[in-house]
Design a protein around this motif. Structure first.
Motif, PDB file in Angstrom:
ATOM      1  N   ILE A 222       0.835  -1.208   0.000  1.00  0.00           N
ATOM      2  CA  ILE A 222       0.000   0.000   0.000  1.00  0.00           C
ATOM      3  C   ILE A 222       0.865   1.251   0.000  1.00  0.00           C
ATOM      4  O   ILE A 222       0.551   2.249  -0.671  1.00  0.00           O
ATOM      5  CB  ILE A 222      -0.961  -0.016   1.207  1.00  0.00           C
ATOM      6  CG1 ILE A 222      -1.922  -1.208   1.099  1.00  0.00           C
ATOM      7  CG2 ILE A 222      -1.749   1.288   1.284  1.00  0.00           C
ATOM      8  CD1 ILE A 222      -2.840  -1.382   2.290  1.00  0.00           C
ATOM      9  N   ASN A 223       1.978   1.232   0.733  1.00  0.00           N
ATOM     10  CA  ASN A 223       2.897   2.375   0.714  1.00  0.00           C
ATOM     11  C   ASN A 223       3.398   2.676  -0.698  1.00  0.00           C
ATOM     12  O   ASN A 223       3.428   3.835  -1.133  1.00  0.00           O
ATOM     13  CB  ASN A 223       4.091   2.109   1.633  1.00  0.00           C
ATOM     14  CG  ASN A 223       3.771   2.367   3.094  1.00  0.00           C
ATOM     15  OD1 ASN A 223       2.811   3.081   3.414  1.00  0.00           O
ATOM     16  ND2 ASN A 223       4.550   1.784   3.986  1.00  0.00           N
ATOM     17  N   ASP A 224       3.769   1.608  -1.406  1.00  0.00           N
ATOM     18  CA  ASP A 224       4.252   1.789  -2.781  1.00  0.00           C
ATOM     19  C   ASP A 224       3.138   2.320  -3.675  1.00  0.00           C
ATOM     20  O   ASP A 224       3.367   3.215  -4.512  1.00  0.00           O
ATOM     21  CB  ASP A 224       4.772   0.455  -3.335  1.00  0.00           C
ATOM     22  CG  ASP A 224       6.053   0.006  -2.642  1.00  0.00           C
ATOM     23  OD1 ASP A 224       6.716   0.859  -2.020  1.00  0.00           O
ATOM     24  OD2 ASP A 224       6.370  -1.198  -2.714  1.00  0.00           O
ATOM     25  N   PHE A 225       1.924   1.766  -3.503  1.00  0.00           N
ATOM     26  CA  PHE A 225       0.787   2.208  -4.320  1.00  0.00           C
ATOM     27  C   PHE A 225       0.474   3.682  -4.070  1.00  0.00           C
ATOM     28  O   PHE A 225       0.309   4.474  -5.018  1.00  0.00           O
ATOM     29  CB  PHE A 225      -0.429   1.341  -3.998  1.00  0.00           C
ATOM     30  CG  PHE A 225      -1.723   1.912  -4.514  1.00  0.00           C
ATOM     31  CD1 PHE A 225      -2.052   1.845  -5.868  1.00  0.00           C
ATOM     32  CD2 PHE A 225      -2.619   2.533  -3.652  1.00  0.00           C
ATOM     33  CE1 PHE A 225      -3.235   2.378  -6.350  1.00  0.00           C
ATOM     34  CE2 PHE A 225      -3.805   3.071  -4.120  1.00  0.00           C
ATOM     35  CZ  PHE A 225      -4.112   2.997  -5.471  1.00  0.00           C
ATOM     36  N   LEU A 226       0.404   4.079  -2.810  1.00  0.00           N
ATOM     37  CA  LEU A 226       0.056   5.467  -2.486  1.00  0.00           C
ATOM     38  C   LEU A 226       1.151   6.439  -2.896  1.00  0.00           C
ATOM     39  O   LEU A 226       0.868   7.561  -3.330  1.00  0.00           O
ATOM     40  CB  LEU A 226      -0.235   5.590  -0.988  1.00  0.00           C
ATOM     41  CG  LEU A 226      -1.513   4.896  -0.491  1.00  0.00           C
ATOM     42  CD1 LEU A 226      -1.642   5.019   1.025  1.00  0.00           C
ATOM     43  CD2 LEU A 226      -2.754   5.460  -1.170  1.00  0.00           C
ATOM     44  N   THR A 227       2.394   6.033  -2.752  1.00  0.00           N
ATOM     45  CA  THR A 227       3.496   6.898  -3.186  1.00  0.00           C
ATOM     46  C   THR A 227       3.405   7.158  -4.683  1.00  0.00           C
ATOM     47  O   THR A 227       3.541   8.300  -5.143  1.00  0.00           O
ATOM     48  CB  THR A 227       4.848   6.254  -2.834  1.00  0.00           C
ATOM     49  OG1 THR A 227       4.945   6.098  -1.408  1.00  0.00           O
ATOM     50  CG2 THR A 227       6.002   7.121  -3.321  1.00  0.00           C
ATOM     51  N   TYR A 243      -7.338   4.815 -13.191  1.00  0.00           N
ATOM     52  CA  TYR A 243      -6.576   3.605 -12.921  1.00  0.00           C
ATOM     53  C   TYR A 243      -6.349   3.394 -11.431  1.00  0.00           C
ATOM     54  O   TYR A 243      -6.083   2.284 -10.982  1.00  0.00           O
ATOM     55  CB  TYR A 243      -5.214   3.670 -13.623  1.00  0.00           C
ATOM     56  CG  TYR A 243      -5.292   3.581 -15.132  1.00  0.00           C
ATOM     57  CD1 TYR A 243      -5.497   2.359 -15.770  1.00  0.00           C
ATOM     58  CD2 TYR A 243      -5.173   4.724 -15.908  1.00  0.00           C
ATOM     59  CE1 TYR A 243      -5.580   2.281 -17.155  1.00  0.00           C
ATOM     60  CE2 TYR A 243      -5.248   4.655 -17.302  1.00  0.00           C
ATOM     61  CZ  TYR A 243      -5.457   3.435 -17.907  1.00  0.00           C
ATOM     62  OH  TYR A 243      -5.539   3.352 -19.281  1.00  0.00           O
ATOM     63  N   TYR A 244      -6.448   4.462 -10.666  1.00  0.00           N
ATOM     64  CA  TYR A 244      -6.121   4.402  -9.247  1.00  0.00           C
ATOM     65  C   TYR A 244      -7.326   4.635  -8.331  1.00  0.00           C
ATOM     66  O   TYR A 244      -7.304   4.200  -7.176  1.00  0.00           O
ATOM     67  CB  TYR A 244      -5.057   5.457  -8.908  1.00  0.00           C
ATOM     68  CG  TYR A 244      -3.787   5.317  -9.697  1.00  0.00           C
ATOM     69  CD1 TYR A 244      -2.728   4.541  -9.228  1.00  0.00           C
ATOM     70  CD2 TYR A 244      -3.631   5.977 -10.917  1.00  0.00           C
ATOM     71  CE1 TYR A 244      -1.546   4.425  -9.949  1.00  0.00           C
ATOM     72  CE2 TYR A 244      -2.454   5.851 -11.644  1.00  0.00           C
ATOM     73  CZ  TYR A 244      -1.416   5.074 -11.169  1.00  0.00           C
ATOM     74  OH  TYR A 244      -0.257   4.955 -11.880  1.00  0.00           O
ATOM     75  N   VAL A 245      -8.317   5.342  -8.855  1.00  0.00           N
ATOM     76  CA  VAL A 245      -9.414   5.814  -8.004  1.00  0.00           C
ATOM     77  C   VAL A 245     -10.747   5.544  -8.690  1.00  0.00           C
ATOM     78  O   VAL A 245     -10.877   5.730  -9.905  1.00  0.00           O
ATOM     79  CB  VAL A 245      -9.279   7.335  -7.735  1.00  0.00           C
ATOM     80  CG1 VAL A 245     -10.380   7.819  -6.795  1.00  0.00           C
ATOM     81  CG2 VAL A 245      -7.920   7.666  -7.174  1.00  0.00           C
ATOM     82  N   ASN A 246     -11.754   5.112  -7.904  1.00  0.00           N
ATOM     83  CA  ASN A 246     -13.108   4.999  -8.445  1.00  0.00           C
ATOM     84  C   ASN A 246     -13.611   6.372  -8.876  1.00  0.00           C
ATOM     85  O   ASN A 246     -13.251   7.394  -8.282  1.00  0.00           O
ATOM     86  CB  ASN A 246     -14.056   4.398  -7.408  1.00  0.00           C
ATOM     87  CG  ASN A 246     -14.003   2.880  -7.416  1.00  0.00           C
ATOM     88  OD1 ASN A 246     -13.219   2.279  -8.153  1.00  0.00           O
ATOM     89  ND2 ASN A 246     -14.833   2.254  -6.593  1.00  0.00           N
ATOM     90  N   ASN A 304      -3.941  -8.230  -8.369  1.00  0.00           N
ATOM     91  CA  ASN A 304      -2.666  -7.778  -7.813  1.00  0.00           C
ATOM     92  C   ASN A 304      -2.611  -6.266  -7.624  1.00  0.00           C
ATOM     93  O   ASN A 304      -1.584  -5.735  -7.200  1.00  0.00           O
ATOM     94  CB  ASN A 304      -1.518  -8.210  -8.741  1.00  0.00           C
ATOM     95  CG  ASN A 304      -1.357  -9.718  -8.789  1.00  0.00           C
ATOM     96  OD1 ASN A 304      -1.543 -10.406  -7.782  1.00  0.00           O
ATOM     97  ND2 ASN A 304      -0.998 -10.251  -9.962  1.00  0.00           N
ATOM     98  N   ASN A 305      -3.698  -5.575  -7.970  1.00  0.00           N
ATOM     99  CA  ASN A 305      -3.679  -4.119  -7.963  1.00  0.00           C
ATOM    100  C   ASN A 305      -4.604  -3.551  -6.887  1.00  0.00           C
ATOM    101  O   ASN A 305      -5.728  -4.034  -6.667  1.00  0.00           O
ATOM    102  CB  ASN A 305      -4.133  -3.577  -9.323  1.00  0.00           C
ATOM    103  CG  ASN A 305      -3.203  -4.027 -10.436  1.00  0.00           C
ATOM    104  OD1 ASN A 305      -1.997  -4.051 -10.269  1.00  0.00           O
ATOM    105  ND2 ASN A 305      -3.789  -4.401 -11.566  1.00  0.00           N
ATOM    106  N   TRP A 306      -4.118  -2.518  -6.194  1.00  0.00           N
ATOM    107  CA  TRP A 306      -4.916  -1.794  -5.221  1.00  0.00           C
ATOM    108  C   TRP A 306      -5.638  -0.648  -5.916  1.00  0.00           C
ATOM    109  O   TRP A 306      -5.160  -0.099  -6.917  1.00  0.00           O
ATOM    110  CB  TRP A 306      -4.036  -1.250  -4.110  1.00  0.00           C
ATOM    111  CG  TRP A 306      -3.525  -2.325  -3.175  1.00  0.00           C
ATOM    112  CD1 TRP A 306      -2.355  -2.988  -3.269  1.00  0.00           C
ATOM    113  CD2 TRP A 306      -4.206  -2.843  -2.035  1.00  0.00           C
ATOM    114  NE1 TRP A 306      -2.224  -3.910  -2.254  1.00  0.00           N
ATOM    115  CE2 TRP A 306      -3.358  -3.841  -1.470  1.00  0.00           C
ATOM    116  CE3 TRP A 306      -5.426  -2.588  -1.433  1.00  0.00           C
ATOM    117  CZ2 TRP A 306      -3.698  -4.556  -0.344  1.00  0.00           C
ATOM    118  CZ3 TRP A 306      -5.769  -3.303  -0.296  1.00  0.00           C
ATOM    119  CH2 TRP A 306      -4.924  -4.268   0.236  1.00  0.00           C
TER     120      TRP A 306
END
Length: 310
Positions: A222-227, A243-246, A304-306
């Motif tokens: 999650i740290n890597d995703f948010l960064t 790609y990252y947010v609804n 595999n994706n947040w």
């Protein structure tokens, strides 16, 4: 058989029948059926009457419990009142060290005050006053309707006071009352009266803490995703954000911010979702100041994706 014998036999039988006592029939006591019906009807009538009374009072109670009073708040546009009070304050709290300035002040106040208040304010700024004053700041805090046509206005004013070669800023707060007639004309009916304005509250929000439900591997993911996300966020387009947010959770901001770091991210798991509370530091390229934004997010992993879903 002879006729005489037959006659004798008939007489004997007849005598036997006479000698045999008749069986007595049991006496039957008849009850008046109408009496039972009348009693039943009276009982039924009493029950019906009692039930009707019960339903009457029950219906009233039920109506009282479920009765809802809807109070519709009427929107009142107070911009004209705000402007009127601000213009008044600029006149009331400003004067120079000369007779003409002080006379002009009193003359200009006639446009705001009733005759009674004009008389009350004649000596508020004397011609021998040793200071001059100008308004450097003004703010309306509250406007409350007090009656049909009267409004109580609380405001604060910053005055720049000059005495000799020295200057200082004095901040004070006051309350006035403004009467508005049917045509929208206004007049002050209460002189500026000292009051107070809201101060800083002692309220402390409950601190959010990590409950240990998110393991170290997931935390690193999650740290890597948010960064990655917050590096792109300031300049990302709507299609890039998808790609990252609804859709609609975070909108494009189009700012020239440079990502610096995630600050104290806290992760807690709830079912298949992870709640995140964190601050994000950016360097604002225009102001050169650090901008710190706080976010409360809900993440969910799809494959595999947040992704940020709330």
């Amino acid at each position: 058989m002879r006729k005489e014998d037959s006659m004798m036999k008939f007489r004997k039988n007849q005598n036997k029948e006479k000698q045999t006592p008749k069986e007595k029939k049991p006496r039957v006591y008849k009850v008046n059926p109408r009496k039972k019906v009348v009693i039943a009807l009276w009982i039924l009538l009493g029950l019906s009457f009692s039930f009707a009374i019960f339903k009457h009072f029950t219906a009233i109670d039920t109506h009282t419990i479920h009765e809802t009073t809807i109070i519709e708040k009427e929107y009142v546009d107070t911009h004209h009142i705000e402007n009127f009070v601000e213009d008044f304050a600029k006149v009331y709290y400003s004067w120079e060290l000369n007779d003409k300035s002080i006379d002009n002040r009193m003359e200009n106040l006639k446009a705001y005050l009733t005759e009674e208040l004009q008389a009350l304010n004649i000596d508020t700024v004397r011609k021998d006053i040793p200071v001059s004053s100008s308004v450097r700041g003004f703010q309306i805090w509250t406007i409350e309707l007090d009656g049909d046509n009267e409004f109580d206005v609380t405001y604060s004013v910053d005055q720049l006071i000059t005495e000799g070669g020295n200057t200082k800023t004095v901040k004070s707060s006051y309350e006035v009352s403004v009467y508005v007639d049917g045509a929208g004309n206004m007049v002050l009916v209460k002189n500026p009266t000292i009051t107070s304005i809201p101060k800083k509250s002692d309220y402390k929000p409950k601190s959010i803490e990590s409950d240990g439900t998110v393991d170290s591997i997931t935390t690193n993911e999650i740290n890597d995703f948010l960064t990655t996300f917050f590096k792109l966020y300031p300049t990302a387009t709507a299609s890039e954000l998808s790609y990252y947010v609804n859709d609609g959770i975070l909108k494009p901001i189009g700012k020239d911010y440079i990502f610096q770091e995630l600050v104290n991210p806290l992760y807690n798991r709830k079912d298949n979702q992870v709640t995140v509370s964190l601050a994000v530091k950016y360097l604002d390229q225009q102001t050169k100041a650090t901008q710190v934004s706080q976010f409360d997010l809900v993440l969910e992993k799809n494959g595999n994706n947040w992704k940020i879903i709330k």
